[in-house]
Design an enzyme around this catalytic site. Sequence first.
Site: not given
Ligand code: CMC
Length: 430
Positions: A307, A365
């Site tokens: 998240h 989720d």
């Molecule tokens: N599975 C594997 N690796 C992950 C995941 C995941 N679900 N989420 C983040 N990472 C890794 C990512 O690859 C990165 O690694 P590195 O530092 O080596 O490059 C690191 O963690 C940070 O990721 P980020 O994309 O920079 O983090 P963010 O804060 O921009 O993304 C997120 C948040 C929710 C988009 C992401 O965690 C994600 O894509 N999760 C899966 C989709 C999901 O479940 N979304 C629902 C969010 S909750 C509902 C809501 O409130 O809307």
Amino acid sequence: MENQNRRVATLTLDDGRSIELPIMSGTLGADVIDIRELGKLGMFTYDPGFLSTASCSSEITFIDGDAGLLYYRGYPIEQLAEHSSFLEVCYLMLNGELPDAQQHEAFGNKVTRHTMVHDQLVRFYNGFRRDAHPMAVMVGVVGALSAFYHDSIDISNPAHREISAMRMIAKVPTIAAMAYKYNTGEPFMYPKNSFGYVENFMYMMFGTPCEDYVPNPVLVRALERIFILHADHEQNASTSTVRLAGSSGANPYACVSSGIAALWGPAHGGANEAVLKMLEEIGDISRAAEFMAGVKDKKYRLMGFGHRVYKSMDPRASVMRRTCYEVLRELKLEDDRMFQMALELEQIALKDDYFIERRLYPNVDFYSGIVLRALGVPTNMFTVFFALARTIGWVSQWSEMIADNERKIGRPRQLYQGAVRRDYVPIDRR
Ligand code: CMC
């Protein structure tokens, strides 16, 4: 830096110029540096994805991502999910305080009496293919509400804002259920005033004109909890979209429709649908470890994990996991294959350094999809349920923004990286 009561941060540029920027404190959460005066130096800040930017001040929802806290108007989400009703939460969001018994009843009556939609609106459905994604239908039909209520479009009038809010809370469930019925080819079910808000939605979704619909209280309560958990979540992508659209003074129904569009993405509201698809692809618990190896190789993400704000357990996920057990027990589905797989993936992730180092925990989720599936909700309707619940958040945030004296049209700046000035070349000389 401390200057009597006024706290400032001093920014010094490489050319020696400097500026004092006030530090502002909220009632909870991190202080913010007020950079509004920075433009005087002819500079802007660069913050893609708004990782470090507070775009507004708000009194509605507070999240502490490190501690895993979520409050609506100061009330912890766990308490509301346990004791409150969704309509009570709606009242709280809109008005800032919990209602007394009289206010609660009056609010419930008002919402109930706005649940029908204009008969002309119903014709919009026919314009969609039967197999259209219901979120596409939602974007269109909720947006179409903007063409219906010319009696209340003065957004500077609080009474007009209130009636718009009421209409949206009341009509979005009807529109959502109709989107489902249109997909399945079953007749639309019109709202029934003797049911409560959540029961009525379940009736419009799952009832048919052929037989009486008897809601199961355990399932009604589970859905009510899902609605409460999803009601608002600070300045997330869809809420920020609603605020940005609304900042120009746009029609509130059109603003909410833009929020629905933003919510549809798999990184936001589409995640619970993506979780179910992921579990279906894995297929069997014996393949969980192999799947997780692929996640760590960054071939794909573990949906329902991670998240932007929560860097510990999402408090909504804990409530959702408990709800999941309750629903599966009620429906005698304790051995549900998807649920067992989800538990296994969670266990692997919670012990694995990849997830621990990146502070990736289950979000709401991860479990909500399993509950919705057990309730008989098809996967393509999951995000629609989320949109229904989030409507109150969008409307409350929109209303707060319109009433805010500091409101300005949202207009971010950019760091331009494109071509510098050049002269047009006629086509025969290119
Ligand atoms: N599975 C594997 N690796 C992950 C995941 C995941 N679900 N989420 C983040 N990472 C890794 C990512 O690859 C990165 O690694 P590195 O530092 O080596 O490059 C690191 O963690 C940070 O990721 P980020 O994309 O920079 O983090 P963010 O804060 O921009 O993304 C997120 C948040 C929710 C988009 C992401 O965690 C994600 O894509 N999760 C899966 C989709 C999901 O479940 N979304 C629902 C969010 S909750 C509902 C809501 O409130 O809307």
